[in-house]
Write a protein that holds these residues in place. Structure first.
Motif, PDB file in Angstrom:
ATOM      1  N   PRO A 140      49.211  41.988  41.787  1.00 43.21           N
ATOM      2  CA  PRO A 140      50.385  42.945  41.341  1.00 43.21           C
ATOM      3  C   PRO A 140      50.999  42.728  40.163  1.00 43.21           C
ATOM      4  CG  PRO A 140      50.481  42.391  43.628  1.00 43.21           C
ATOM      5  CD  PRO A 140      49.558  41.608  43.006  1.00 43.21           C
ATOM      6  N   SER A 152      42.677  39.378  46.792  1.00 45.27           N
ATOM      7  CA  SER A 152      44.042  40.360  47.090  1.00 45.27           C
ATOM      8  C   SER A 152      43.528  41.354  47.991  1.00 45.27           C
ATOM      9  CB  SER A 152      44.392  40.810  45.611  1.00 45.27           C
ATOM     10  OG  SER A 152      45.274  41.826  45.844  1.00 45.27           O
ATOM     11  N   LEU A 206      44.828  44.351  47.851  1.00 44.81           N
ATOM     12  CA  LEU A 206      44.809  45.268  46.981  1.00 44.81           C
ATOM     13  C   LEU A 206      43.435  45.649  46.229  1.00 44.81           C
ATOM     14  CD1 LEU A 206      48.241  44.768  44.716  1.00 44.81           C
ATOM     15  CD2 LEU A 206      47.812  46.200  46.791  1.00 44.81           C
ATOM     16  N   ASP A 224      49.578  36.332  45.590  1.00 46.96           N
ATOM     17  CA  ASP A 224      48.603  37.246  45.048  1.00 46.96           C
ATOM     18  C   ASP A 224      49.149  37.326  43.741  1.00 46.96           C
ATOM     19  OD1 ASP A 224      47.128  39.467  44.667  1.00 46.96           O
ATOM     20  OD2 ASP A 224      47.761  40.579  46.209  1.00 46.96           O
ATOM     21  N   MET A 252      41.801  48.654  44.978  1.00 49.90           N
ATOM     22  CA  MET A 252      41.414  49.173  43.489  1.00 49.90           C
ATOM     23  C   MET A 252      39.894  48.441  43.244  1.00 49.90           C
ATOM     24  SD  MET A 252      44.507  48.167  41.154  1.00 49.90           S
ATOM     25  CE  MET A 252      44.541  46.198  41.817  1.00 49.90           C
TER      26      MET A 252
END
Length: 429
Positions: free
Chosen positions: A305, A22, A24, A302, A1
């Motif tokens: 999320p 992270s 992500l 993390d 992201m």
């Protein structure tokens, strides 16, 4: 992201630092950011309260997630405007953010939902406020209704000083923020800060922290935005946290949702742990500053999320899964010491040079977050605010974390700064 983070303080630096770790996340953009955040990802010179500018920036960089750090843009409705444009946003709507933006709104909601808090009165006229004071006993608690940068609370020991405080506030001491005044019963006990990440239905909880609001050692002097913090706060035991969840967080979130004001983001619950149990001192619509710093450093896992699920839904029924990603069993005791400009929270000078941050960062367990900093024309780091640096450290024990944080303070070369010398004193005594 790709994430767009709104804000420029120590809280936002800590969030950028944590989210960038992270798996992500590809990049964290910040607006306006600060020199420390610029080392994490690109910063854009758009002020946190420049709503039009922030919308244009979001349309330009098209982030997958927008995280709003400070309270001012939330109170101005930035989250609503960005959601209307199709963005996923971490932060409450303008109406829900009134839990922080209006003390009177917040108290009325607590009364409606049966949430324990101090008895109070709401006033716009001095004579009735002073009459109410005479039904109470010292100490007297006066709060500006609106946003006052953490400084809108006055506690006095004498009726004479309380009367003077009424006159000052209603005469514009905090501008429009004190056009309405809330007077509260003084609650005896110890304070703690509880943080709930929610999508309006489900909720996950972070460890409780404890802030140090007063400017001087031993909690003396005027209120500030916070001079230091630590977590976890032992005063918020498992039993206390269970009561906060059952008696405060759940009734507030359920009540707000039922009334068509679902709360989406992080809800800061400032509690006083009294002889009768936890009672609400205040709600804030964002992470605390400097509590956010200790939470981000102390968390092993993390947080992204849960932040994403808050923005998009899906927390309800899956709370345990998201909390497991925090790795709370590995949360390390963490403390942060705020280095502020001499004169804060009153008048202070800007532009003094700051050195030694790299030396501080080399100390085991130490991370320095920048708050009120800027860059000189030659690139040197300078002070550009009241609270300037957050020297944060973790350790196997709170004592070790505090000692490391103060070692970090000693490594920094900034004669124009000062700090409290007793961060964590309640837990360490």
């Amino acid at each position: 992201m790709n994430i767009l983070l709104i804000g420029s303080g120590g809280r936002e630096h800590a969030l950028a630092w944590k989210m960038a770790q992270s798996p992500l996340v590809d990049v964290v953009h910040s607006a306006p950011g600060n020199p420390g955040m610029d080392e994490i990802g690109p910063c854009f010179d758009v002020a946190a309260d420049d709503i039009d500018g922030l919308v244009k920036l979001a349309l330009q960089i098209e982030p997958d997630l927008i995280v709003i750090g400070p309270e001012a843009p939330l109170a101005l409705g930035l989250a609503d405007i960005l959601r209307a444009r199709g963005f996923d946003v971490f932060g409450p709507s303008r109406e829900a953010a009134q839990l922080e933006a209006s003390k009177a709104f917040s108290k009325a909601r607590m009364m409606k939902y049966g949430v324990p808090t101090a008895t109070y009165g709401e006033f716009t006229e001095a004579a009735s406020a002073k009459a109410f004071l005479r039904t109470m006993t010292a100490p007297y608690v006066l709060k500006a209704d609106g946003l006052a940068a953490g400084k809108g609370v006055v506690i006095t020991q004498s009726l004479e000083d309380a009367d003077a405080g009424v006159d000052e506030m209603l005469s514009g001491k905090f501008g429009p923020a004190s056009a309405t005044l809330v007077i509260e019963e003084f609650m005896h006990g110890e304070e703690a800060s509880v943080f709930v990440i929610t999508d309006g239905r489900g909720a996950v909880y972070l460890p409780a922290a404890q802030d140090h609001k007063r400017v001087g050692d031993g909690d003396t002097g005027p209120n500030t935005g916070g001079m230091g913090a630590y977590a976890p706060a032992p005063v918020a035991s498992e039993q206390i946290m269970a009561r906060v969840k059952r008696e405060i967080a759940e009734p507030m979130l359920e009540g707000m949702a039922k009334d068509g004001i679902p709360y989406q983001g992080v809800l800061y619950i400032g509690i006083m742990i009294t002889a009768e149990g936890p009672k609400v001192v205040e709600f804030n619509a964002r992470f605390g500053d400097p509590e956010c710093q200790v939470l981000m450093v102390g968390l092993a896992g993390d947080i992204v999320p849960a932040i994403l699920a808050s923005a998009t839904g899906g927390l309800k029924g899956n709370e345990a899964a998201f909390e497991s990603l925090f790795e709370l069993d590995r949360f390390q005791p963490t403390a942060t010491v705020v280095l502020a400009a001499k004169g804060y929270p009153g008048s202070y000078t800007k532009g003094s040079l700051i050195g030694g941050l790299k030396d501080a960062d080399k100390i085991e367990g130490v991370t320095v977050f920048q708050a009120g900093t800027g860059s000189a024309p030659d690139g040197a780091l300078i002070a550009n605010g009241g609270r300037v640096l957050n020297v944060t450290a973790s350790g196997d024990t709170l004592r070790e974390a505090v000692d490391r944080a103060y070692a970090g303070v000693a490594a920094i070369d900034w004669p124009e700064g000062f700090c409290r010398s007793d961060i964590g004193w309640r837990a360490l005594r």
